[in-house]
Design a protein around this motif. Structure first.
Motif, short mmCIF file in Angstrom:
data_model
loop_
_atom_site.label_atom_id
_atom_site.label_comp_id
_atom_site.label_asym_id
_atom_site.label_seq_id
_atom_site.Cartn_x
_atom_site.Cartn_y
_atom_site.Cartn_z
N LEU A 160 69.36 47.93 -27.04
CA LEU A 160 70.14 47.07 -26.14
C LEU A 160 69.41 46.84 -24.82
CD1 LEU A 160 73.71 48.51 -26.75
CD2 LEU A 160 72.94 46.21 -27.32
N HIS A 161 68.83 47.90 -24.27
CA HIS A 161 68.14 47.76 -22.99
C HIS A 161 66.86 46.93 -23.14
CE1 HIS A 161 70.97 50.91 -21.93
NE2 HIS A 161 70.65 50.74 -20.65
N LEU A 162 66.13 47.11 -24.23
CA LEU A 162 64.92 46.32 -24.45
C LEU A 162 65.26 44.85 -24.67
CD1 LEU A 162 62.86 48.73 -26.75
CD2 LEU A 162 62.41 48.16 -24.35
N VAL A 163 66.35 44.57 -25.36
CA VAL A 163 66.79 43.18 -25.56
C VAL A 163 67.07 42.52 -24.21
CG1 VAL A 163 68.65 41.72 -26.44
CG2 VAL A 163 67.68 43.50 -27.89
N ALA A 164 67.77 43.23 -23.33
CA ALA A 164 68.07 42.68 -22.01
C ALA A 164 66.79 42.41 -21.22
CB ALA A 164 68.97 43.64 -21.23
N ILE A 165 65.84 43.34 -21.29
CA ILE A 165 64.60 43.19 -20.54
C ILE A 165 63.80 41.99 -21.03
CG2 ILE A 165 62.33 44.24 -20.11
CD1 ILE A 165 63.84 46.99 -20.21
N ASN A 166 63.56 41.92 -22.36
CA ASN A 166 62.69 40.82 -22.80
C ASN A 166 63.40 39.47 -22.81
OD1 ASN A 166 63.99 40.65 -25.35
ND2 ASN A 166 62.53 42.07 -26.29
N SER A 167 64.74 39.46 -22.81
CA SER A 167 65.45 38.18 -22.68
C SER A 167 65.27 37.60 -21.28
CB SER A 167 66.95 38.37 -22.98
OG SER A 167 67.16 38.72 -24.33
N VAL A 168 65.39 38.45 -20.27
CA VAL A 168 65.20 37.99 -18.89
C VAL A 168 63.76 37.53 -18.68
CG1 VAL A 168 65.16 38.71 -16.48
CG2 VAL A 168 67.05 39.41 -17.95
N LEU A 169 62.80 38.29 -19.20
CA LEU A 169 61.39 37.92 -19.07
C LEU A 169 61.11 36.59 -19.78
CD1 LEU A 169 59.59 41.34 -19.63
CD2 LEU A 169 59.69 40.03 -17.50
N ALA A 170 61.68 36.43 -20.97
CA ALA A 170 61.44 35.20 -21.73
C ALA A 170 61.99 33.99 -21.00
CB ALA A 170 62.07 35.32 -23.12
N VAL A 171 63.19 34.12 -20.42
CA VAL A 171 63.78 33.00 -19.67
C VAL A 171 62.89 32.64 -18.48
CG1 VAL A 171 65.70 32.33 -18.19
CG2 VAL A 171 66.15 33.42 -20.37
N PHE A 172 62.43 33.66 -17.75
CA PHE A 172 61.60 33.40 -16.57
C PHE A 172 60.29 32.70 -16.96
CE2 PHE A 172 58.08 34.93 -13.87
CZ PHE A 172 58.37 34.20 -12.74
N VAL A 173 59.58 33.28 -17.93
CA VAL A 173 58.28 32.72 -18.31
C VAL A 173 58.45 31.31 -18.89
CG1 VAL A 173 56.28 33.03 -19.82
CG2 VAL A 173 57.28 35.01 -18.68
N PHE A 174 59.47 31.12 -19.72
CA PHE A 174 59.72 29.81 -20.30
C PHE A 174 59.96 28.77 -19.21
CE2 PHE A 174 62.72 26.60 -21.88
CZ PHE A 174 62.02 26.09 -22.96
N LYS A 175 60.77 29.12 -18.22
CA LYS A 175 61.08 28.16 -17.16
C LYS A 175 59.86 27.88 -16.29
CE LYS A 175 66.05 28.51 -17.04
NZ LYS A 175 66.15 27.08 -17.45
N VAL A 176 59.00 28.88 -16.08
CA VAL A 176 57.77 28.63 -15.34
C VAL A 176 56.89 27.64 -16.09
CG1 VAL A 176 55.58 29.67 -14.59
CG2 VAL A 176 57.73 30.84 -14.13
N VAL A 178 57.84 25.44 -18.45
CA VAL A 178 58.49 24.12 -18.43
C VAL A 178 58.31 23.47 -17.06
CG1 VAL A 178 60.72 22.93 -18.51
CG2 VAL A 178 60.15 24.62 -20.25
N GLY A 179 58.43 24.27 -16.00
CA GLY A 179 58.20 23.75 -14.66
C GLY A 179 56.78 23.22 -14.51
N PHE A 180 55.82 23.95 -15.06
CA PHE A 180 54.43 23.49 -14.99
C PHE A 180 54.25 22.21 -15.81
CE2 PHE A 180 49.92 23.79 -16.41
CZ PHE A 180 49.35 23.56 -15.16
N TRP A 181 54.98 22.12 -16.91
CA TRP A 181 54.97 20.90 -17.73
C TRP A 181 55.45 19.72 -16.88
CZ3 TRP A 181 54.99 21.23 -23.51
CH2 TRP A 181 55.07 19.98 -24.12
N VAL A 182 56.54 19.94 -16.15
CA VAL A 182 57.11 18.88 -15.32
C VAL A 182 56.17 18.52 -14.18
CG1 VAL A 182 59.01 18.31 -13.76
CG2 VAL A 182 59.48 19.49 -15.92
N PHE A 183 55.58 19.54 -13.57
CA PHE A 183 54.71 19.30 -12.41
C PHE A 183 53.25 19.12 -12.81
CE2 PHE A 183 58.21 21.81 -10.44
CZ PHE A 183 58.68 20.81 -9.60
N ASP A 184 53.02 18.84 -14.09
CA ASP A 184 51.65 18.75 -14.59
C ASP A 184 50.86 17.64 -13.91
OD1 ASP A 184 49.55 19.57 -16.21
OD2 ASP A 184 50.01 18.09 -17.76
N THR A 185 51.54 16.59 -13.48
CA THR A 185 50.83 15.48 -12.83
C THR A 185 50.20 15.92 -11.51
OG1 THR A 185 52.96 14.83 -11.88
CG2 THR A 185 52.25 13.70 -13.87
N SER A 186 50.88 16.81 -10.79
CA SER A 186 50.34 17.29 -9.53
C SER A 186 49.53 18.56 -9.72
CB SER A 186 51.47 17.55 -8.52
OG SER A 186 52.31 18.58 -9.01
N GLY A 187 49.73 19.24 -10.85
CA GLY A 187 49.00 20.47 -11.12
C GLY A 187 49.39 21.61 -10.21
#
Length: 401
Positions: A160-176, A178-187
């Protein structure tokens, strides 16, 4: 009445009945097959959901803002609340090796999946997205199996604790990413990271606010023992609605809500685990919905790479958690079983991708391999988790035949 009007009426009736009938069929099939084979019910829900969605694709096509999508997110929010409620931060302080193993297994999984995807010819940015989602474990699949098997013990709690840890990490890294995807034009990678950090911090703060206000209201009313479960369910519904309206992360918000409620010393009746009958019903909808978004052609197109990535992900998680087992205070065998039990990932992936669609970012076409991973893990992942908990001798439910 003209024939075309009759046809339109039948189509409208079919569309209205599609989801109720699919949920009823999934529930019935899950109960019967579980009784005959002891296979996890949620694996059956996934098979039924995928089958009806492929047979009648026009009836199960859903938009990001549809009522079914919202209900699926509410169901996931209830599960995340319960997961957060079961996470003990004091335990992580006393035994920091659990946190270390969670960080390391997530990092190695990310690196292995990225490298394998990149070597297979997947573009770098797409490979990064695959790796970020591959490091996650679905709280819905794991928690459902734990509750269904009435599992408890070292492996269960660490899981349970490992699931919570890697879920939070996955959300953060994924959003970073995706954010880079969005801001790819400016780099501008720093801008992407800061945007993702603000979003996640705001999500956590919103969840913490709910975790403070709801218990305070219940104490003021003096009806904590009677109304706690209903109040928390309503809190999750409001929190999911707010996070979607503000384009924040419902995953982190509802997880934080449950974590805050636990540490405010608020309890609700054990009989209301899974939030009672309504929680069970929403769970069926959630697992049917998760695979209704997949298409057979896309699954087949990415099947070979999906199997390779899933094997690499499975080995990475099991190896790292096992490697940290002794310093973390458990046996190598229990460490390996904990890592093996981290297999489910499907529901988490689908709902995170659905949220990006609501932001106008459609990534499904770029992630064909992910469709294969999602379908395989929807069916196989819960079975692997169930077997791992049984092999760890932490289940109290007797096998039914």
């Amino acid at each position: 009445m003209p024939d075309f009007l009759v046809t339109l009426d039948l189509q409208a009736i079919s569309a209205e009945l599609a989801w109720p009938v699919a949920i009823a069929l999934a529930w019935l099939a899950g109960e019967l097959i579980h009784r005959w084979t002891t296979l996890p019910r949620i694996s059956v829900y996934g098979l039924v959901g995928f089958s009806v969605a492929q047979a009648f694709p026009e009836l199960f096509a859903t938009e990001s803002g549809s009522p079914v999508t919202f209900l699926a997110n509410v169901a996931f929010g209830l599960i995340l609340f319960e997961l957060g409620y079961r996470v003990n931060l004091r335990w992580l302080r006393v035994n920091p090796w659990i946190l270390v193993s969670g960080l390391m297994e997530s990092a190695l999984t990310f690196a292995v999946v990225y490298q394998l995807a990149h070597m297979s010819g997947v573009p770098p940015l797409t490979a990064l997205l695959l790796a970020s989602l591959g490091m996650s474990t679905s709280p819905a699949g794991v928690l459902r199996i734990i509750n269904e098997q009435k599992s408890s013990g070292q492996v269960t709690e660490r899981l349970l604790h490992l699931v919570a840890i890697n879920s939070v990490l996955a959300v953060f890294v994924f959003k970073v990413i995706v954010g880079f995807w969005v801001f790819d034009t400016s780099g501008s990678l720093p801008q992407a990271i800061s945007h993702s950090l603000i979003e996640l911090v705001a999500s956590a703060v919103l969840g913490a606010v709910f975790g403070f206000i709801v218990p305070a209201v219940l104490r003021k009313l003096g009806t904590l023992a009677l109304d706690g479960t209903v109040a928390f369910a309503l809190g999750v519904i409001m929190l999911v609605a707010l996070t979607h309206a503000a384009q924040l992360s419902p995953v982190l918000a509802t997880l934080t809500f449950g974590l805050m409620a636990r540490h405010r010393r608020v309890t609700f009746a054990r009989t209301e685990r899974n939030f009672g009958a309504i929680g069970e019903l929403l769970t069926v909808l959630l697992f049917v919905f998760a695979v209704s978004t997949l298409e057979w052609e896309r699954v087949m197109a990415g099947a070979t790479l999906a199997l390779a990535l899933l094997t690499a992900r499975f080995l990475a998680k099991a190896a790292v958690v096992a490697a940290f087992s002794h310093v973390g205070g458990t046996s190598w065998r229990k460490g390996a079983l904990t890592g093996i039990a981290l297999s489910p990932m499907s529901v988490f992936v689908v709902l995170v991708l659905e949220q990006t669609k609501s932001m106008g970012i459609v990534l499904v076409d770029e992630l064909a391999a992910l469709a294969g991973m999602t379908l395989f893990m929807e069916v196989i992942g819960p079975i692997i988790t169930q077997r791992a908990l049984i092999w760890a001798n932490e289940t109290t439910r007797k096998e039914e035949h």
